[in-house]
Design a protein around this motif. Structure first.
Motif, PDB file in Angstrom:
ATOM      1  N   THR B  62       0.801  -1.223   0.000  1.00 43.36           N
ATOM      2  CA  THR B  62       0.000   0.000   0.000  1.00 43.36           C
ATOM      3  C   THR B  62       0.838   1.279   0.000  1.00 43.36           C
ATOM      4  N   LEU B  93      -6.088   3.262  -0.374  1.00 41.04           N
ATOM      5  CA  LEU B  93      -5.959   1.985   0.319  1.00 41.04           C
ATOM      6  C   LEU B  93      -7.117   1.100  -0.132  1.00 41.04           C
ATOM      7  N   GLN B  96     -12.490  -3.081   2.321  1.00 39.22           N
ATOM      8  CA  GLN B  96     -12.605  -4.446   2.831  1.00 39.22           C
ATOM      9  C   GLN B  96     -13.032  -5.436   1.742  1.00 39.22           C
ATOM     10  N   TYR B 110       0.082  -6.415   6.797  1.00 40.41           N
ATOM     11  CA  TYR B 110      -0.140  -5.082   6.235  1.00 40.41           C
ATOM     12  C   TYR B 110       0.461  -4.026   7.148  1.00 40.41           C
ATOM     13  N   SER B 112      -0.343  -0.389   8.871  1.00 36.87           N
ATOM     14  CA  SER B 112      -1.556   0.368   9.193  1.00 36.87           C
ATOM     15  C   SER B 112      -1.476   1.841   8.806  1.00 36.87           C
ATOM     16  N   PHE B 121      -5.042   3.227   7.342  1.00 32.63           N
ATOM     17  CA  PHE B 121      -6.233   2.375   7.347  1.00 32.63           C
ATOM     18  C   PHE B 121      -7.224   2.890   8.385  1.00 32.63           C
ATOM     19  N   PRO B 125      -8.494  -4.858   8.620  1.00 32.16           N
ATOM     20  CA  PRO B 125      -8.886  -5.852   7.620  1.00 32.16           C
ATOM     21  C   PRO B 125      -9.342  -7.166   8.266  1.00 32.16           C
ATOM     22  N   CYS B 257      -8.566   8.124   2.803  1.00 33.72           N
ATOM     23  CA  CYS B 257      -7.432   7.363   3.351  1.00 33.72           C
ATOM     24  C   CYS B 257      -6.454   8.244   4.100  1.00 33.72           C
TER      25      CYS B 257
END
Lengths: 325, 325
Positions: B62, B93, B96, B110, B112, B121, B125, B257
C-alpha cells in the motif's frame, strides 16, 4: 530530527573517522554501526560466510560467552570446535601451537576476552589463509590493535564504546563480498556497507554517545597507547592486591591468561561472601557479584573505570584481607 | 549498571504494564522489546511463520514502506500480493470487499499507516482464520486499538514510542509457538518470550525513555482515547488549512485514506517550493521536505507534536497561501 539529516551524518562520519584513527584501520575495511549485539553477529557471520558452503567453520570455545557462538553456526553448516576449555572450567586459553587450523576452514572465530571468567588472549591466533573473525566486545578500544590480521572484528557497545544498542563491525571488503547472493537484507553486511550504516533507522542515541566516547579517547586520553598504559596499571594494581593476599583471594584465571578488562576471583573461605559484599556496599563499591555460572566475585576494569576507582577497590581488598585473616 | 539488575527489570516491567493498560492487551499476548526495527521484523516474520511451510504469505502493498516487506518473505517461501497500490501511485488503500484472502494463507501482513504517502487504514482488515500481522510503527499508541483482532503487532520506537533502537512486539502466544523448531536463536520470538526481553543486552536507554513516554501517555495525557482526540483535532486543523486553500495546496492521499500521523501534499505551482521551505525556516518550521520518492511537502503529526505546533504550521500555510495567490 531525521537520521538522514546532515547533522546525524556528521555524527556517523566523526564516529567512523575517530575509530579509524584510533585503530589505524586500512581502507580495505568498512566500519559499520549495526544493531542486535554480538548475539546477532553469532548468527549473521555463519549466514554470510558458512551458508551453502561445503566447508567447516572453526570455533574456539574458551568461556561462557564464546560457547554461545558455535550453536548458531550449526544452523547454517558444519562446525568444528578446534579448542574447548570447558573441561578445565575455562581457566586457560590455548597456546598458538595448539591451534592447527584446517586450511580449508570457512573461517576461524574466537572471542578475544572472556568477561565471565576473566580470560584475555595475549596474542592474535595465526589463521594462515583462513579468514579470522573476532568478537572483541569486551576489549576493543582498550589497547592498540593490528586490524590487518583480521577479516572481521565486531563489538557490542556496552563495555568500552558507549551505551547498549549499537554494534560496531569492522569488516574487510573482500570477506563481505564473498557472501551468497540472497540473504535477508538486514543480515547481509553488503546492505550496510552500501547504505553507510543507515539502511534503516540506526540507534541514534547510542551512536551519538559512542562518537563522544571515541572523541574522548582520541583527544582527551590521547589514543589507545595511552589508554592501554592506564589499563595495564589498573590491572596490575588489582591483581597485585589479590596475589599479595593469596590466603584470602583466589583468582579464577591462570596467571598467563589474565584479562585486563575483567578479573574474576573467589574467597578461599566461603562463609565470608556475605560480609564481603555488604561491606563493599558500605564503601560504595557496587556490582562485584560474579556471574552466576562461576559465582564468586568479579571486578570489571573497562575504560570508563578510573585508576582512582581501582585504588578504592584495592584499598578495600587490603582492608578486608587484613580483617578476615 | 547491569541490564539484569532489579532496577532495569522494574523499568521493563513498568513499560510492559503501561503498554498493556494503554492498549488493553489480553493475557494471551506477550509484549516484547527487541532490536533491529521494522526492517528486521520484515525478515523475522517469514522466518518464523512461513519457512518450511507449503503455504503462501499474503501481503498488502500500500505504499513505499509496506513494499519493502514482501521481498524479505520471498527469501523464505511463497508470497502473494493481495492488493497493490503501486500503479495508482499509492494514493488509495483497499476497501474491505477488495480483500478476499485465501483461507490457507500463512498470514496476512499489512502496514496500518504509510508514512511517506500519508495513508492510514480506517478499519482493521478481516482476515478470518488467517493470522493477522500488522506493522504499526507509525501509528501505534496514537489511538485505541482492538488488539484481539491481531496475532502480531510490531512497531519501531522512533515515531510515537521513544528514541530509535527498540522495537515493540505484541505477539499472541499461539502464533509464537507455531514457529519451526530450529531458528537462529535471536530470530525466534520464543527466545525473547522465555527471556522476558533480556536474552541479550537490550537497548536500555531507548527502553527507559519508552517507559517514560508510556508513563506520560497513561498519567499525563490520560490514555489513548484522550490522545486520539488530540490527534484528530491536529489532523482536522491541518487538512482544513490545505482544503481551504485548494488553489495552492494539493494533498497527496485520497480524502478517505488520509493519515492522522503524516500529511503529504504538493504545491500546485512548482516554482514556489524554494520560497515555501525558506520562509518556513524563517518561521522556525523545519523538516517539511517530502520523502524523496514523491517529493513535495510532508508534515508529521506524531504524539509529540502539540496542538500549538500544528497551529503554527496552519498559520504559516494560510499566510503562504494568501501571499502566493
Amino acid at each position: 530530527m531525521s537520521h538522514r539529516s546532515d547533522w546525524f551524518r556528521s555524527v556517523l562520519d566523526e564516529a567512523e573517522s575517530n575509530i579509524r584513527k584510533l585503530l589505524k584501520i586500512p581502507d580495505a575495511y568498512h566500519v559499520l554501526f549495526l544493531q542486535g549485539g554480538s548475539s546477532l553477529q553469532f548468527s549473521m557471520i555463519p549466514m554470510n560466510f558458512l551458508r551453502g558452503r561445503k566447508l567447516e567453520a572453526t570455533y574456539l570455545k574458551t568461556g561462557y560467552w564464546s560457547a554461545k557462538a558455535p550453536p548458531e553456526a550449526g544452523f547454517e553448516g558444519a562446525v568444528k570446535i578446534l579448542w574447548d576449555g570447558a573441561e578445565g572450567g575455562y581457566r586457560n586459553l590455548p597456546e598458538q601451537y595448539e591451534l592447527q587450523i584446517a586450511p580449508d576452514s570457512a573461517y576461524l572465530h574466537y572471542v578475544s576476552n572472556e568477561t565471565v571468567e576473566g580470560l584475555e588472549f595475549q596474542y592474535i591466533p595465526e589463521s594462515k589463509n583462513v579468514p579470522l573473525i573476532c568478537d572483541m566486545s569486551s576489549n576493543l578500544l582498550s589497547q592498540p590493535l593490528d586490524v590487518e590480521k583480521f577479516d572481521l572484528i565486531y563489538a557490542h557497545a556496552q563495555k568500552n564504546l558507549g551505551p547498549a544498542g549499537v554494534t560496531l563491525v569492522i569488516i574487510k571488503d573482500e570477506l563481505a563480498q564473498s557472501a551468497p547472493e540472497k540473504l535477508p537484507t538486514l543480515m547481509d553486511y553488503r546492505t550496510h556497507i552500501k547504505a553507510k550504516s543507515i539502511y534503516n533507522t540506526p540507534p541514534v542515541f547510542s551512536i551519538y554517545t559512542l562518537m563522544l566516547v571515541t572523541r574522548w579517547l582520541l583527544h582527551e586520553v590521547g589514543g589507545l597507547e595511552k589508554m592501554h598504559e592506564i589499563n595495564i596499571r589498573k590491572a596490575q594494581n588489582l591483581y597485585e592486591a589479590l596475589d599479595s593476599n593469596s590466603g584470602v583471594y583466589q583468582p579464577y584465571a591462570s596467571p598467563a591468561c589474565r584479562s585486563k578488562m575483567n578479573c574474576a576471583f573467589h574467597l578461599k573461605d566461603e562463609q565470608f561472601y556475605e560480609v564481603f559484599f555488604a561491606e563493599a556496599r558500605d564503601h560504595n563499591i557496587m556490582g562485584l557479584e560474579g556471574h552466576r555460572s562461576i559465582g564468586g566475585i568479579r571486578a570489571s576494569l573497562y575504560n570508563a573505570v578510573t585508576e582512582n576507582d581501582v585504588d578504592c577497590l584495592t584499598a578495600y581488598l587490603q582492608y578486608f584481607a587484613q580483617k578476615s585473616h
